[in-house]
Design a protein around this motif. Structure first.
Motif, PDB file in Angstrom:
ATOM      1  N   GLY A  83      10.933   6.276   5.006  1.00  0.00           N
ATOM      2  CA  GLY A  83      11.451   6.089   4.293  1.00  0.00           C
ATOM      3  C   GLY A  83      11.087   4.776   3.316  1.00  0.00           C
ATOM      4  N   GLY A  84      11.334   4.551   1.824  1.00  0.00           N
ATOM      5  CA  GLY A  84      10.501   3.892   1.316  1.00  0.00           C
ATOM      6  C   GLY A  84      11.989   3.364  -0.354  1.00  0.00           C
ATOM      7  N   GLY A  85      11.322   3.370  -1.300  1.00  0.00           N
ATOM      8  CA  GLY A  85      11.703   3.524  -2.450  1.00  0.00           C
ATOM      9  C   GLY A  85      12.829   4.619  -2.647  1.00  0.00           C
ATOM     10  N   THR A  86      13.392   4.832  -4.180  1.00  0.00           N
ATOM     11  CA  THR A  86      13.444   5.828  -4.111  1.00  0.00           C
ATOM     12  C   THR A  86      13.011   6.964  -5.126  1.00  0.00           C
ATOM     13  OG1 THR A  86      14.860   4.692  -6.186  1.00  0.00           O
ATOM     14  CG2 THR A  86      16.653   5.382  -4.741  1.00  0.00           C
ATOM     15  N   SER A  87      11.813   6.263  -5.261  1.00  0.00           N
ATOM     16  CA  SER A  87      10.870   7.300  -6.521  1.00  0.00           C
ATOM     17  C   SER A  87       9.428   6.824  -6.241  1.00  0.00           C
ATOM     18  CB  SER A  87      10.879   6.953  -7.782  1.00  0.00           C
ATOM     19  OG  SER A  87      10.821   6.096  -8.765  1.00  0.00           O
ATOM     20  N   THR A  88       9.084   7.300  -6.794  1.00  0.00           N
ATOM     21  CA  THR A  88       7.024   7.098  -7.136  1.00  0.00           C
ATOM     22  C   THR A  88       7.032   5.386  -7.534  1.00  0.00           C
ATOM     23  OG1 THR A  88       6.785   8.832  -8.097  1.00  0.00           O
ATOM     24  CG2 THR A  88       6.396   9.277  -5.994  1.00  0.00           C
ATOM     25  N   LEU A  89       7.375   5.379  -8.229  1.00  0.00           N
ATOM     26  CA  LEU A  89       7.684   4.427  -9.481  1.00  0.00           C
ATOM     27  C   LEU A  89       7.880   3.268  -8.816  1.00  0.00           C
ATOM     28  CD1 LEU A  89       9.487   6.286 -12.666  1.00  0.00           C
ATOM     29  CD2 LEU A  89       7.011   5.769 -12.227  1.00  0.00           C
ATOM     30  N   ASP A  90       8.910   2.834  -7.370  1.00  0.00           N
ATOM     31  CA  ASP A  90       8.528   1.399  -6.775  1.00  0.00           C
ATOM     32  C   ASP A  90       7.482   0.720  -6.441  1.00  0.00           C
ATOM     33  OD1 ASP A  90      11.615   2.128  -7.756  1.00  0.00           O
ATOM     34  OD2 ASP A  90      11.910   2.880  -5.791  1.00  0.00           O
ATOM     35  N   VAL A  91       7.790  -0.133  -6.687  1.00  0.00           N
ATOM     36  CA  VAL A  91       6.533  -0.875  -6.029  1.00  0.00           C
ATOM     37  C   VAL A  91       6.583  -1.322  -4.511  1.00  0.00           C
ATOM     38  CG1 VAL A  91       4.548  -2.649  -6.833  1.00  0.00           C
ATOM     39  CG2 VAL A  91       5.827  -2.329  -8.560  1.00  0.00           C
TER      40      VAL A  91
ATOM     41  N   LYS B 243       3.856  -3.292  -2.337  1.00  0.00           N
ATOM     42  CA  LYS B 243       3.033  -4.719  -2.847  1.00  0.00           C
ATOM     43  C   LYS B 243       2.496  -4.586  -3.705  1.00  0.00           C
ATOM     44  CE  LYS B 243       2.859  -5.131   2.568  1.00  0.00           C
ATOM     45  NZ  LYS B 243       2.209  -6.029   3.513  1.00  0.00           N
ATOM     46  N   SER B 244       2.638  -5.654  -4.208  1.00  0.00           N
ATOM     47  CA  SER B 244       1.230  -5.617  -5.033  1.00  0.00           C
ATOM     48  C   SER B 244       1.207  -7.197  -5.277  1.00  0.00           C
ATOM     49  CB  SER B 244       2.673  -5.498  -6.739  1.00  0.00           C
ATOM     50  OG  SER B 244       3.535  -7.173  -6.832  1.00  0.00           O
ATOM     51  N   ASP B 245      -0.359  -7.023  -6.088  1.00  0.00           N
ATOM     52  CA  ASP B 245      -0.547  -8.802  -6.406  1.00  0.00           C
ATOM     53  C   ASP B 245      -0.459  -9.267  -8.427  1.00  0.00           C
ATOM     54  OD1 ASP B 245      -2.972  -7.186  -6.793  1.00  0.00           O
ATOM     55  OD2 ASP B 245      -3.996  -8.445  -5.190  1.00  0.00           O
ATOM     56  N   GLU B 246      -2.207 -10.029  -8.530  1.00  0.00           N
ATOM     57  CA  GLU B 246      -2.076 -10.612  -9.884  1.00  0.00           C
ATOM     58  C   GLU B 246      -3.298  -9.137 -10.108  1.00  0.00           C
ATOM     59  OE1 GLU B 246      -5.047 -12.582  -7.231  1.00  0.00           O
ATOM     60  OE2 GLU B 246      -2.853 -11.903  -6.888  1.00  0.00           O
ATOM     61  N   ASN B 247      -3.786  -8.261  -9.195  1.00  0.00           N
ATOM     62  CA  ASN B 247      -4.625  -7.315  -9.793  1.00  0.00           C
ATOM     63  C   ASN B 247      -4.074  -5.988  -9.475  1.00  0.00           C
ATOM     64  OD1 ASN B 247      -6.577  -8.951 -10.351  1.00  0.00           O
ATOM     65  ND2 ASN B 247      -7.152  -8.851  -8.375  1.00  0.00           N
ATOM     66  N   MET B 248      -2.953  -5.414  -8.903  1.00  0.00           N
ATOM     67  CA  MET B 248      -2.896  -4.279  -9.118  1.00  0.00           C
ATOM     68  C   MET B 248      -1.176  -4.311  -8.240  1.00  0.00           C
ATOM     69  SD  MET B 248      -4.547  -2.441  -5.970  1.00  0.00           S
ATOM     70  CE  MET B 248      -6.026  -1.968  -6.120  1.00  0.00           C
ATOM     71  N   GLU B 249      -0.918  -2.613  -8.206  1.00  0.00           N
ATOM     72  CA  GLU B 249       0.765  -2.442  -7.296  1.00  0.00           C
ATOM     73  C   GLU B 249      -0.170  -0.956  -6.598  1.00  0.00           C
ATOM     74  OE1 GLU B 249       3.161  -3.341 -11.488  1.00  0.00           O
ATOM     75  OE2 GLU B 249       3.137  -1.109 -10.713  1.00  0.00           O
ATOM     76  N   ILE B 250       0.893  -1.196  -5.357  1.00  0.00           N
ATOM     77  CA  ILE B 250       0.685   0.026  -4.519  1.00  0.00           C
ATOM     78  C   ILE B 250       2.076   0.236  -4.640  1.00  0.00           C
ATOM     79  CG2 ILE B 250      -0.179   0.961  -2.281  1.00  0.00           C
ATOM     80  CD1 ILE B 250      -1.363  -1.305  -1.880  1.00  0.00           C
ATOM     81  N   ARG B 251       2.379   1.834  -4.669  1.00  0.00           N
ATOM     82  CA  ARG B 251       3.895   2.380  -5.006  1.00  0.00           C
ATOM     83  C   ARG B 251       4.212   3.285  -3.687  1.00  0.00           C
ATOM     84  NH1 ARG B 251       3.365   3.765 -11.331  1.00  0.00           N
ATOM     85  NH2 ARG B 251       3.844   1.433 -12.313  1.00  0.00           N
ATOM     86  N   THR B 252       5.830   3.081  -3.458  1.00  0.00           N
ATOM     87  CA  THR B 252       6.188   3.557  -2.785  1.00  0.00           C
ATOM     88  C   THR B 252       5.415   5.766  -2.990  1.00  0.00           C
ATOM     89  OG1 THR B 252       8.074   2.905  -2.475  1.00  0.00           O
ATOM     90  CG2 THR B 252       7.962   5.150  -2.284  1.00  0.00           C
ATOM     91  N   GLY B 253       5.133   5.555  -1.389  1.00  0.00           N
ATOM     92  CA  GLY B 253       4.217   7.100  -1.514  1.00  0.00           C
ATOM     93  C   GLY B 253       5.196   8.135  -0.892  1.00  0.00           C
ATOM     94  N   ARG B 254       4.490   9.112  -0.558  1.00  0.00           N
ATOM     95  CA  ARG B 254       5.658  10.738   0.186  1.00  0.00           C
ATOM     96  C   ARG B 254       4.550  11.165   0.927  1.00  0.00           C
ATOM     97  NH1 ARG B 254       7.443  13.923  -5.744  1.00  0.00           N
ATOM     98  NH2 ARG B 254       5.774  12.776  -6.099  1.00  0.00           N
TER      99      ARG B 254
END
Length: 339
Positions: free
Chosen positions: A15-23, A25-36
């Motif tokens: 499980g995770g977010g509801t789509s692959t657009l959900d962040v 984890k992030s820091d000031e340089n990048m976002e890792i998004r929910t995967g499949r």
């Protein structure tokens, strides 16, 4: 990105977010998004469909911030001549002819180095479809030595060195560049397979894979074996479909180069500061919400210019053992999609 456990599944969060657009984890340089999550039935298996949401829990991303890379000091010596590019050599079939052609999924063949060489590219023929672009995969046998009956269908014995799309033209389709060094006297096995379109080569060849098909002063290309178009490393043709690698033109250079560089090259250079490494993701193991899967596909959005260097993930148990994996990036920039 997509990382898949070949000889052992991986684990990530169920499980995770509801789509692959959900962040995730992030820091000031990048976002890792929910995967499949993808099924363990094979790389790019459709078994789970497109809706197995999974936060890439153990995907720790190591990266460099491009702005932290040092500029070239203006004090670098400028009087030294730049070394000329090493000369390229070519061996194989450079012109198309239809004599003895046959279709096959791919061909596996060996190259023996008569001098130290670095092999850089292969040219082959797709089975028609001129003017279109089709996908392919090119492998080397991970260990030096000729391919054999026992390893020619075992994907764990092979390393992917080039893949993607290539245009089908009469002069031949060309792999992306790679670097495979073969010491003098050693044999290196190669395998090229047409994914979305089969290839053509010569029907028949020598009496064994030790027979030399073409040679020059530096390398020997030996009779190969055709593989079935039913999938990469398919056993459909068995081990006795001998085929001269008719359209396998090999591009290579001699090593080392140059053998004695000019003495006017500078002997010392200014010391450059090391770029600052960064990492983002899960750095410690916890079992909360874990589930097994074949692999996970996920997106990273850059908030600054970054260079991603490494991924860390969790195999599904088997601690202390070593297992095979494959890690891919989507060739074109942009998020992965259902299609």
């Amino acid at each position: 990105f997509y990382i898949h456990g070949i000889s052992r599944g991986i684990i990530s969060q169920y499980g995770g977010g509801t789509s692959t657009l959900d962040v995730y984890k992030s820091d000031e340089n990048m976002e890792i998004r929910t995967g499949r999550g993808l099924y363990s039935g094979g790389v790019f298996s459709t078994g789970y469909g497109t809706n197995f949401w999974s936060n890439p829990k153990f995907q720790r991303v190591s990266y460099l911030l491009k702005s932290s890379l040092p500029d070239r000091p203006s004090s670098f010596p400028t009087i030294s001549p730049a070394p000329s590019a090493p000369p390229l050599y070519f061996l194989g079939s450079s012109a198309y002819n239809s004599n003895g052609n046959t279709g096959m999924g791919g061909i596996m063949f060996d190259i023996k180095a008569l001098n130290d060489v670095e092999i850089n590219q292969l040219t082959w023929q797709f089975n028609g479809g001129y003017g279109g672009s089709y996908t392919y995969a090119c492998y080397k046998k991970t260990a030096l030595g000729a391919h054999t009956d026992t390893d020619m269908f075992d994907s764990s014995k092979w390393t992917l060195i080039a893949s993607g799309s290539a245009e089908s033209v009469v002069s031949g389709a060309v792999t992306s560049p790679f670097s495979v060094e073969v010491p003098s006297g050693e044999v290196q096995a190669f395998y090229i397979h047409g994914i979305s379109r089969s290839i053509i080569s010569q029907d028949g060849g020598g009496s064994s894979t030790s027979v030399v098909y073409k040679s020059d002063d530096n390398i020997e290309i030996r009779t190969g074996r055709g593989l079935f178009s039913g999938g990469v490393f398919s056993t459909g043709y068995g081990t006795n479909y001998l085929s001269n690698p008719k359209f396998q033109m090999v591009t290579y250079q001699l090593k080392p180069y140059p053998s004695n560089p000019p003495t006017i090259y500078p002997t010392t250079s200014p010391t450059l500061p090391a770029p600052t490494p960064f990492s983002l993701g899960s750095s410690t193991y916890d079992s909360s919400g874990n589930t097994g899967m074949g692999g996970i596909m996920f997106d990273i959005k850059a908030l600054n210019d970054v260079e991603i260097n490494q991924l860390t993930w969790q195999f599904n148990g088997g601690y202390g053992g070593s297992y095979t994996y494959a890690c891919y990036k989507k060739t074109a920039l942009g998020a992965h999609t259902d299609t």
